[in-house]
Design a protein around this motif. Structure first.
Motif, PDB file in Angstrom:
ATOM      1  N   SER A  34      80.580  28.345  28.350  1.00 27.78           N
ATOM      2  CA  SER A  34      79.352  27.610  28.056  1.00 27.78           C
ATOM      3  C   SER A  34      78.862  26.858  29.284  1.00 27.78           C
ATOM      4  N   ARG A  35      79.785  26.286  30.036  1.00 30.88           N
ATOM      5  CA  ARG A  35      79.382  25.575  31.252  1.00 30.88           C
ATOM      6  C   ARG A  35      78.758  26.518  32.268  1.00 30.88           C
ATOM      7  N   ARG A  36      79.313  27.740  32.359  1.00 35.52           N
ATOM      8  CA  ARG A  36      78.727  28.717  33.281  1.00 35.52           C
ATOM      9  C   ARG A  36      77.360  29.165  32.792  1.00 35.52           C
ATOM     10  N   THR A  37      77.242  29.403  31.484  1.00 38.01           N
ATOM     11  CA  THR A  37      75.981  29.883  30.939  1.00 38.01           C
ATOM     12  C   THR A  37      74.874  28.840  31.067  1.00 38.01           C
ATOM     13  N   LEU A  38      75.222  27.590  30.814  1.00 37.17           N
ATOM     14  CA  LEU A  38      74.227  26.517  30.843  1.00 37.17           C
ATOM     15  C   LEU A  38      74.084  25.888  32.219  1.00 37.17           C
ATOM     16  N   HIS A  39      74.825  26.398  33.206  1.00 33.21           N
ATOM     17  CA  HIS A  39      74.745  25.890  34.587  1.00 33.21           C
ATOM     18  C   HIS A  39      75.040  24.388  34.640  1.00 33.21           C
ATOM     19  N   LEU A  40      76.101  23.990  33.927  1.00 32.63           N
ATOM     20  CA  LEU A  40      76.462  22.576  33.877  1.00 32.63           C
ATOM     21  C   LEU A  40      77.410  22.219  35.015  1.00 32.63           C
ATOM     22  N   ALA A  41      77.048  22.621  36.214  1.00 26.62           N
ATOM     23  CA  ALA A  41      77.845  22.265  37.381  1.00 26.62           C
ATOM     24  C   ALA A  41      77.663  20.777  37.669  1.00 26.62           C
ATOM     25  N   PRO A  42      78.673  20.130  38.243  1.00 23.76           N
ATOM     26  CA  PRO A  42      78.550  18.687  38.535  1.00 23.76           C
ATOM     27  C   PRO A  42      77.328  18.346  39.374  1.00 23.76           C
ATOM     28  N   GLU A  43      77.008  19.202  40.354  1.00 24.39           N
ATOM     29  CA  GLU A  43      75.851  18.890  41.203  1.00 24.39           C
ATOM     30  C   GLU A  43      74.542  18.956  40.421  1.00 24.39           C
ATOM     31  N   ASN A  44      74.481  19.821  39.385  1.00 22.61           N
ATOM     32  CA  ASN A  44      73.269  19.879  38.571  1.00 22.61           C
ATOM     33  C   ASN A  44      73.109  18.633  37.710  1.00 22.61           C
ATOM     34  N   VAL A  45      74.228  18.151  37.147  1.00 16.48           N
ATOM     35  CA  VAL A  45      74.181  16.914  36.366  1.00 16.48           C
ATOM     36  C   VAL A  45      73.787  15.748  37.267  1.00 16.48           C
ATOM     37  N   GLN A  46      74.352  15.718  38.477  1.00 18.29           N
ATOM     38  CA  GLN A  46      74.009  14.655  39.433  1.00 18.29           C
ATOM     39  C   GLN A  46      72.528  14.706  39.781  1.00 18.29           C
ATOM     40  N   ARG A  47      71.996  15.909  39.980  1.00 19.52           N
ATOM     41  CA  ARG A  47      70.581  16.049  40.324  1.00 19.52           C
ATOM     42  C   ARG A  47      69.688  15.559  39.179  1.00 19.52           C
ATOM     43  N   ALA A  48      70.107  15.845  37.932  1.00 19.97           N
ATOM     44  CA  ALA A  48      69.327  15.384  36.783  1.00 19.97           C
ATOM     45  C   ALA A  48      69.332  13.864  36.705  1.00 19.97           C
ATOM     46  N   VAL A  49      70.468  13.244  36.982  1.00 17.35           N
ATOM     47  CA  VAL A  49      70.539  11.779  36.948  1.00 17.35           C
ATOM     48  C   VAL A  49      69.689  11.181  38.063  1.00 17.35           C
ATOM     49  N   LYS A  50      69.770  11.766  39.234  1.00 18.05           N
ATOM     50  CA  LYS A  50      68.977  11.267  40.358  1.00 18.05           C
ATOM     51  C   LYS A  50      67.489  11.298  40.040  1.00 18.05           C
ATOM     52  N   LEU A  51      67.027  12.419  39.482  1.00 23.85           N
ATOM     53  CA  LEU A  51      65.617  12.552  39.155  1.00 23.85           C
ATOM     54  C   LEU A  51      65.233  11.643  37.993  1.00 23.85           C
ATOM     55  N   GLY A  52      66.135  11.520  37.007  1.00 23.57           N
ATOM     56  CA  GLY A  52      65.844  10.659  35.866  1.00 23.57           C
ATOM     57  C   GLY A  52      65.671   9.206  36.278  1.00 23.57           C
ATOM     58  N   LEU A  53      66.541   8.713  37.166  1.00 19.36           N
ATOM     59  CA  LEU A  53      66.413   7.337  37.645  1.00 19.36           C
ATOM     60  C   LEU A  53      65.100   7.148  38.415  1.00 19.36           C
ATOM     61  N   GLN A  54      64.741   8.173  39.167  1.00 15.42           N
ATOM     62  CA  GLN A  54      63.495   8.089  39.930  1.00 15.42           C
ATOM     63  C   GLN A  54      62.289   8.017  39.000  1.00 15.42           C
ATOM     64  N   LEU A  55      62.275   8.848  37.953  1.00 17.06           N
ATOM     65  CA  LEU A  55      61.162   8.837  37.013  1.00 17.06           C
ATOM     66  C   LEU A  55      61.090   7.525  36.236  1.00 17.06           C
ATOM     67  N   ALA A  56      62.261   6.925  35.981  1.00 15.66           N
ATOM     68  CA  ALA A  56      62.298   5.676  35.219  1.00 15.66           C
ATOM     69  C   ALA A  56      61.992   4.461  36.077  1.00 15.66           C
ATOM     70  N   GLY A  57      61.772   4.641  37.377  1.00 19.16           N
ATOM     71  CA  GLY A  57      61.497   3.519  38.252  1.00 19.16           C
ATOM     72  C   GLY A  57      62.715   2.662  38.532  1.00 19.16           C
ATOM     73  N   GLN A  58      63.918   3.264  38.421  1.00 14.79           N
ATOM     74  CA  GLN A  58      65.162   2.542  38.663  1.00 14.79           C
ATOM     75  C   GLN A  58      65.650   2.827  40.084  1.00 14.79           C
ATOM     76  N   PRO A  59      66.484   1.922  40.649  1.00 18.16           N
ATOM     77  CA  PRO A  59      67.028   2.176  41.989  1.00 18.16           C
ATOM     78  C   PRO A  59      67.906   3.429  41.990  1.00 18.16           C
ATOM     79  N   PRO A  60      68.057   4.073  43.147  1.00 12.07           N
ATOM     80  CA  PRO A  60      68.870   5.299  43.215  1.00 12.07           C
ATOM     81  C   PRO A  60      70.359   4.990  43.195  1.00 12.07           C
ATOM     82  N   LEU A  61      71.162   6.036  42.985  1.00 11.71           N
ATOM     83  CA  LEU A  61      72.619   5.907  43.052  1.00 11.71           C
ATOM     84  C   LEU A  61      73.044   5.480  44.453  1.00 11.71           C
ATOM     85  N   ILE A  62      74.147   4.759  44.517  1.00 13.10           N
ATOM     86  CA  ILE A  62      74.659   4.257  45.795  1.00 13.10           C
ATOM     87  C   ILE A  62      75.958   4.983  46.116  1.00 13.10           C
ATOM     88  N   GLU A  63      75.997   5.667  47.254  1.00 11.37           N
ATOM     89  CA  GLU A  63      77.220   6.375  47.643  1.00 11.37           C
ATOM     90  C   GLU A  63      78.366   5.383  47.790  1.00 11.37           C
TER      91      GLU A  63
END
Length: 410
Positions: A85-114
């Motif tokens: 299921s993870r392969r089919t849905l492309h639930l790779a960690p980098e994809n989840v991270q990218r979704a969070v990064k974009l979601g925070l940006q759309l919500a007007g929240q500060p970005p993640l801090i390395e």
């Protein structure tokens, strides 16, 4: 002793050895179980071998080991299904991270801090690797609840997050941001809402032009993404997924890519860098002549996928019917066992009248519940069949991706 007696002793010892070997196989080590009995028999104080207790224990162990073996097999199958299921849905960690990064940006929240955590930094031998661990910024509004659970249970130190399950395994100094984590859920909900937002309120572009290595593609391509929603006979959602279809562009003409694997290969090879503004303008001007062909390819892919889904839905329907029947059968057996136990003779003379009346009411309720199970089994199976009857697909176009060979991005 005479020869007949010696032969009987040999037969007795042979039977003892066979029993020991059988019980050893079941229990692992059973020397003490019958060693004393063999000694007594050889001294003439015992004429038979009594291993009923050991055999009962062996039977219990066999059942337990069989249950554990079946449980391990089921867990292995579930784990493999999860990975698929993870392969089919492309639930790779980098994809989840990218979704969070974009979601925070759309919500007007500060970005993640390395962040820097011992053993979890970027690969020192590869300077291009990205940091896998992050501190959450100071979030505001309802997003502030995303920090719940980050404090260490003992030290109360706020821990960073990771998106890769393998990085969090066996560690308590980081927190895994999985799909059900509040932060990931809020970002995904926001991204999903952006797909259906009106033009006046939309903050997320649904068309993009990305670069792709020349070795992967020698001419531009356009890929459309759509959401398939399959409704059952009771208008309930049976299945949904994102599909992709498209084709290559040669001298402005669209040519459909006929295989799903080829479309996925191109999407996997695409790079995150965007094409130049000039190329994006050219594709925008070209879109009216391409839209019909792209949407036709997406609709054809929908028909193919829906046809393949039929067997999957039939299997899931049969599995749900089997599972509900197993639950009701287990309930039936439990009630029958309880009725058999309570029907045993009791010293009712020691019970108070209210207790006897309550016991009779309980038994009457159990008997009524037992009598209703066959009809309930048929009703539940009919409901499941009705839910899966005449599945109807619905297609919702979501986004378009233009893929541009790097050599054309001059």
């Amino acid at each position: 002793s005479n020869p007949g007696s010696l032969e009987a002793d040999h037969e007795f010892l042979m039977r003892a050895v066979l029993k020991v070997d059988q019980i050893r196989e079941d229990l692992g080590k059973v020397g003490p179980v019958i060693a004393a009995q063999v000694e007594e028999a050889m001294l003439g104080r015992r004429r038979g071998l009594d291993t009923r207790v050991a055999e009962d224990q062996a039977q219990a162990v066999r059942k337990r080991l069989g249950f554990e073996r079946n449980l391990r097999e089921q867990l292995a199958k579930l784990h493999e299904s999860l990975l698929e299921s993870r392969r089919t849905l492309h639930l790779a960690p980098e994809n989840v991270q990218r979704a969070v990064k974009l979601g925070l940006q759309l919500a007007g929240q500060p970005p993640l801090i390395e962040a820097r955590v011992k053993g979890l930094g970027p690969d020192v031998d590869n300077p291009h690797t990205r940091c896998p661990v992050f501190h959450l910024p100071r979030l505001t509004g309802s997003w502030a609840h995303c920090t719940e659970g980050l404090a260490h249970p003992h030290t109360q130190v706020i821990r960073p997050i990771v998106f890769d399950h393998a990085l969090a395994q066996g560690r308590d100094d980081v927190v895994l941001a999985h799909l059900n984590h509040r932060l990931v859920q809020m970002c995904l909900h926001l991204l999903r809402a952006e797909l259906w937002a009106s033009d006046s309120r939309r903050r997320l572009h649904r068309v993009t032009a990305r670069l792709i290595p020349d070795a992967a593609l020698d001419t531009p391509a356009v890929i459309a993404h759509g959401r398939i929603l399959v409704l059952g006979g009771d208008s309930q959602r049976l299945h949904e997924e994102i599909i992709s279809a498209g084709g290559t562009l040669t001298e402005g003409r669209f040519r459909r890519i006929t295989t799903v694997s080829e479309v996925q290969r191109l999407l996997d090879a695409a790079r995150p860098e965007a094409a130049t503004a000039a190329l994006q303008a050219r594709f925008q001007a070209l879109w009216p002549t391409l839209s019909d062909g792209v949407l036709a390819a997406l609709e054809r892919r929908t028909a193919e996928r829906t046809k393949n889904l039929q067997s999957f839905l039939d299997e899931r329907m049969a599995r749900e019917i089997t599972e509900i029947e197993a639950v009701l059968t287990q309930l039936q057996q439990q009630i029958e066992a309880e009725l058999q136990r309570t029907d045993a003779p009791l010293q009712l003379s020691l019970w108070a009248p209210p207790e006897i009346e309550q016991r009779e009411r309980d038994l009457a309720n159990l008997r009524a519940r037992l009598a209703a199970i066959p009809q309930e089994r048929e009703k539940e199976a009919a409901n499941i069949r009705r839910r899966y009857a005449a599945p109807t697909p619905r297609l919702f176009p979501v986004a378009v991706t233009f893929l541009v060979p790097q050599r054309l991005n001059g």
